[in-house]
Design a protein around this motif. Sequence first.
Motif, PDB file in Angstrom:
ATOM      1  N   PHE A   1       9.715  10.042  -0.958  1.00 53.19           N
ATOM      2  CA  PHE A   1       9.629   9.949  -2.415  1.00 53.19           C
ATOM      3  C   PHE A   1       8.314   9.302  -2.844  1.00 53.19           C
ATOM      4  CE2 PHE A   1      10.088   6.848  -5.881  1.00 53.19           C
ATOM      5  CZ  PHE A   1      10.227   7.714  -6.963  1.00 53.19           C
ATOM      6  N   LEU A   2       7.939   8.210  -2.203  1.00 48.57           N
ATOM      7  CA  LEU A   2       6.701   7.524  -2.562  1.00 48.57           C
ATOM      8  C   LEU A   2       5.487   8.423  -2.359  1.00 48.57           C
ATOM      9  CD1 LEU A   2       7.348   3.984  -0.980  1.00 48.57           C
ATOM     10  CD2 LEU A   2       7.422   4.579  -3.412  1.00 48.57           C
ATOM     11  N   ASN A   3       5.522   9.260  -1.330  1.00 45.78           N
ATOM     12  CA  ASN A   3       4.388  10.137  -1.032  1.00 45.78           C
ATOM     13  C   ASN A   3       4.096  11.117  -2.164  1.00 45.78           C
ATOM     14  OD1 ASN A   3       4.108   8.918   1.464  1.00 45.78           O
ATOM     15  ND2 ASN A   3       5.194  10.523   2.579  1.00 45.78           N
ATOM     16  N   VAL A   4       5.121  11.495  -2.913  1.00 50.57           N
ATOM     17  CA  VAL A   4       4.931  12.498  -3.970  1.00 50.57           C
ATOM     18  C   VAL A   4       5.040  11.899  -5.373  1.00 50.57           C
ATOM     19  CG1 VAL A   4       5.757  14.373  -2.497  1.00 50.57           C
ATOM     20  CG2 VAL A   4       7.392  13.137  -3.940  1.00 50.57           C
ATOM     21  N   THR A   5       5.174  10.565  -5.441  1.00 55.90           N
ATOM     22  CA  THR A   5       5.328   9.916  -6.746  1.00 55.90           C
ATOM     23  C   THR A   5       4.393   8.709  -6.838  1.00 55.90           C
ATOM     24  OG1 THR A   5       7.686  10.468  -6.487  1.00 55.90           O
ATOM     25  CG2 THR A   5       7.076   9.210  -8.443  1.00 55.90           C
TER      26      THR A   5
ATOM     27  N   ASP B   1       0.815  -1.215   0.000  1.00 48.68           N
ATOM     28  CA  ASP B   1       0.000   0.000   0.000  1.00 48.68           C
ATOM     29  C   ASP B   1       0.852   1.270   0.000  1.00 48.68           C
ATOM     30  OD1 ASP B   1      -2.383  -1.509   0.114  1.00 48.68           O
ATOM     31  OD2 ASP B   1      -2.174  -1.701   2.289  1.00 48.68           O
ATOM     32  N   HIS B   2       2.001   1.197  -0.698  1.00 51.34           N
ATOM     33  CA  HIS B   2       2.892   2.355  -0.832  1.00 51.34           C
ATOM     34  C   HIS B   2       3.470   2.796   0.500  1.00 51.34           C
ATOM     35  CE1 HIS B   2       3.592   3.701  -4.847  1.00 51.34           C
ATOM     36  NE2 HIS B   2       3.676   4.990  -4.530  1.00 51.34           N
ATOM     37  N   LYS B   3       3.530   1.882   1.475  1.00 47.71           N
ATOM     38  CA  LYS B   3       4.099   2.196   2.784  1.00 47.71           C
ATOM     39  C   LYS B   3       5.351   1.347   2.996  1.00 47.71           C
ATOM     40  CE  LYS B   3       0.828   5.044   3.999  1.00 47.71           C
ATOM     41  NZ  LYS B   3       1.098   6.498   4.137  1.00 47.71           N
ATOM     42  N   THR B   4       6.402   1.978   3.504  1.00 46.91           N
ATOM     43  CA  THR B   4       7.655   1.273   3.720  1.00 46.91           C
ATOM     44  C   THR B   4       7.624   0.479   5.023  1.00 46.91           C
ATOM     45  OG1 THR B   4       8.534   3.286   4.737  1.00 46.91           O
ATOM     46  CG2 THR B   4       9.030   2.915   2.406  1.00 46.91           C
TER      47      THR B   4
ATOM     48  N   ILE C   1      22.815   7.839 -19.020  1.00 51.31           N
ATOM     49  CA  ILE C   1      21.606   7.038 -19.220  1.00 51.31           C
ATOM     50  C   ILE C   1      20.334   7.859 -19.077  1.00 51.31           C
ATOM     51  CG2 ILE C   1      20.327   4.991 -18.475  1.00 51.31           C
ATOM     52  CD1 ILE C   1      22.949   3.913 -17.294  1.00 51.31           C
ATOM     53  N   MET C   2      20.198   8.636 -18.005  1.00 52.39           N
ATOM     54  CA  MET C   2      18.957   9.348 -17.708  1.00 52.39           C
ATOM     55  C   MET C   2      19.270  10.812 -17.469  1.00 52.39           C
ATOM     56  SD  MET C   2      17.401   6.576 -14.998  1.00 52.39           S
ATOM     57  CE  MET C   2      17.495   4.815 -15.370  1.00 52.39           C
ATOM     58  N   ASP C   3      19.235  11.625 -18.515  1.00 51.26           N
ATOM     59  CA  ASP C   3      19.645  13.016 -18.371  1.00 51.26           C
ATOM     60  C   ASP C   3      18.640  13.854 -17.595  1.00 51.26           C
ATOM     61  OD1 ASP C   3      17.634  13.239 -20.253  1.00 51.26           O
ATOM     62  OD2 ASP C   3      18.921  13.992 -21.854  1.00 51.26           O
ATOM     63  N   ASP C   4      17.433  13.313 -17.350  1.00 48.27           N
ATOM     64  CA  ASP C   4      16.457  14.056 -16.549  1.00 48.27           C
ATOM     65  C   ASP C   4      16.436  13.590 -15.092  1.00 48.27           C
ATOM     66  OD1 ASP C   4      15.326  11.555 -17.046  1.00 48.27           O
ATOM     67  OD2 ASP C   4      13.286  12.339 -17.235  1.00 48.27           O
ATOM     68  N   LEU C   5      17.446  12.844 -14.680  1.00 46.56           N
ATOM     69  CA  LEU C   5      17.526  12.378 -13.297  1.00 46.56           C
ATOM     70  C   LEU C   5      17.737  13.571 -12.372  1.00 46.56           C
ATOM     71  CD1 LEU C   5      17.639   9.644 -11.654  1.00 46.56           C
ATOM     72  CD2 LEU C   5      20.126   9.918 -11.698  1.00 46.56           C
ATOM     73  N   GLU C   6      16.844  13.734 -11.402  1.00 44.34           N
ATOM     74  CA  GLU C   6      16.910  14.878 -10.503  1.00 44.34           C
ATOM     75  C   GLU C   6      16.859  14.418  -9.049  1.00 44.34           C
ATOM     76  OE1 GLU C   6      17.552  17.889 -11.311  1.00 44.34           O
ATOM     77  OE2 GLU C   6      17.375  17.668 -13.494  1.00 44.34           O
ATOM     78  N   GLU C   7      17.542  15.155  -8.199  1.00 37.85           N
ATOM     79  CA  GLU C   7      17.576  14.838  -6.776  1.00 37.85           C
ATOM     80  C   GLU C   7      16.230  15.156  -6.132  1.00 37.85           C
ATOM     81  OE1 GLU C   7      20.114  15.927  -2.724  1.00 37.85           O
ATOM     82  OE2 GLU C   7      20.756  16.704  -4.682  1.00 37.85           O
ATOM     83  N   VAL C   8      15.689  14.180  -5.408  1.00 37.08           N
ATOM     84  CA  VAL C   8      14.459  14.366  -4.643  1.00 37.08           C
ATOM     85  C   VAL C   8      14.803  14.695  -3.191  1.00 37.08           C
ATOM     86  CG1 VAL C   8      12.306  13.286  -3.870  1.00 37.08           C
ATOM     87  CG2 VAL C   8      13.221  12.776  -6.151  1.00 37.08           C
ATOM     88  N   ASN C   9      15.743  13.954  -2.636  1.00 34.09           N
ATOM     89  CA  ASN C   9      16.256  14.183  -1.288  1.00 34.09           C
ATOM     90  C   ASN C   9      17.646  13.551  -1.207  1.00 34.09           C
ATOM     91  OD1 ASN C   9      15.742  11.322  -0.695  1.00 34.09           O
ATOM     92  ND2 ASN C   9      13.579  11.921  -0.482  1.00 34.09           N
ATOM     93  N   SER C  10      18.205  13.435  -0.028  1.00 28.92           N
ATOM     94  CA  SER C  10      19.604  13.025   0.085  1.00 28.92           C
ATOM     95  C   SER C  10      19.858  11.589  -0.368  1.00 28.92           C
ATOM     96  CB  SER C  10      20.100  13.200   1.527  1.00 28.92           C
ATOM     97  OG  SER C  10      19.323  12.415   2.416  1.00 28.92           O
ATOM     98  N   HIS C  11      18.832  10.753  -0.408  1.00 32.13           N
ATOM     99  CA  HIS C  11      18.998   9.367  -0.858  1.00 32.13           C
ATOM    100  C   HIS C  11      18.392   9.098  -2.233  1.00 32.13           C
ATOM    101  CE1 HIS C  11      19.833   8.509   3.436  1.00 32.13           C
ATOM    102  NE2 HIS C  11      20.492   7.477   2.975  1.00 32.13           N
TER     103      HIS C  11
ATOM    104  N   TYR D   1      16.845   9.845  -6.133  1.00 31.41           N
ATOM    105  CA  TYR D   1      16.907  10.595  -7.384  1.00 31.41           C
ATOM    106  C   TYR D   1      15.914   9.927  -8.343  1.00 31.41           C
ATOM    107  CZ  TYR D   1      21.311  12.248  -5.378  1.00 31.41           C
ATOM    108  OH  TYR D   1      22.257  12.788  -4.552  1.00 31.41           O
ATOM    109  N   TYR D   2      15.227  10.748  -9.118  1.00 23.82           N
ATOM    110  CA  TYR D   2      14.136  10.197  -9.932  1.00 23.82           C
ATOM    111  C   TYR D   2      14.224  10.688 -11.366  1.00 23.82           C
ATOM    112  CZ  TYR D   2       9.341   9.168 -11.465  1.00 23.82           C
ATOM    113  OH  TYR D   2       8.248   8.712 -12.146  1.00 23.82           O
ATOM    114  N   SER D   3      13.991   9.755 -12.308  1.00 23.97           N
ATOM    115  CA  SER D   3      13.891  10.086 -13.728  1.00 23.97           C
ATOM    116  C   SER D   3      12.438   9.944 -14.149  1.00 23.97           C
ATOM    117  CB  SER D   3      14.768   9.145 -14.562  1.00 23.97           C
ATOM    118  OG  SER D   3      14.435   9.236 -15.932  1.00 23.97           O
ATOM    119  N   PRO D   4      11.720  11.042 -14.396  1.00 24.05           N
ATOM    120  CA  PRO D   4      10.318  10.941 -14.818  1.00 24.05           C
ATOM    121  C   PRO D   4      10.140  10.217 -16.147  1.00 24.05           C
ATOM    122  CG  PRO D   4      10.827  13.168 -14.058  1.00 24.05           C
ATOM    123  CD  PRO D   4      12.128  12.437 -14.174  1.00 24.05           C
TER     124      PRO D   4
END
Length: 256
Positions: A245-249, A114-117, A197-207, A209-212
């Motif tokens: 990250f999961l909360n916003v993605t 359920d998207h919970k860690t 590989i993923m030029d749109d990879l952006e930092e979400v937080n310190s751990h 990184y996400y490629s949309p």
Amino acid sequence: MTYREREENLFTRWVERAKKLHESQTITKDGLLYRGDIWFDGFCQVHKPANEEELWNDAGMRLLVLTKELDEEDCWDIRTESGRVPTPHLTCKTAMRFFPNLELWAYGLMTIPDHKTMTFSRADNPTRLQGFYENGPIVRINCKKQSDGKAASNAVLQKYMENYADLLAEQISMYNADIILCLGGQGIMVNFIKHHIMDDLEEVNSHCYYSPSHNVLVVKQYHPCYNVYSRKDMYDNMIRDYQSFLNVTPQFPQKR
């Protein structure tokens, strides 16, 4: 072509590149971890090949683990690894610090009901962790495939990765993983993925990184043998950022 055929083809080209660069042509084979029966090969308890490609193709969540290198003089095929202690008795005891942490992190990232860690207290069950790691759809790739018995500096690792950049990028890309877990290297692996590989990879937080465009999460974590922080602290810090990250993605992971 099967994944194993593609891996072997890539290893052939890796050795050809090594010859041109006057480097060792003995390399570590890696990739999709084998999921067959475990046996003792004279040195370690290892897996035989089996249905790992089917498991990968059918998986709802695919994990690719990037490690630096083998810190041994010999190279071996890490697709066979079990993570168990090297003994002829088929004990289920996990080897020292590297694998307990790797198993814990893999389980925490791949188990999100359920998207919970999972909290550390719920996740840290040695029997469950080992069983999950030994059977889950996991790829492990060494960025530096030649081994000289000592840990390479980050500068050496980065130079090596650039010398084999096209081959390494091809290998990482071929599996279409959902999560790429980068272990050690102080961000070198994350930067490599962004630049090659993923030029749109952006930092979400310190751990995280996400490629949309790829819908892929890249996680930066310490080397599993790092011992400045406790297992709990390293897990909790990573999982806290993962939950953020999961909360916003909500579109992650991709549906297959």
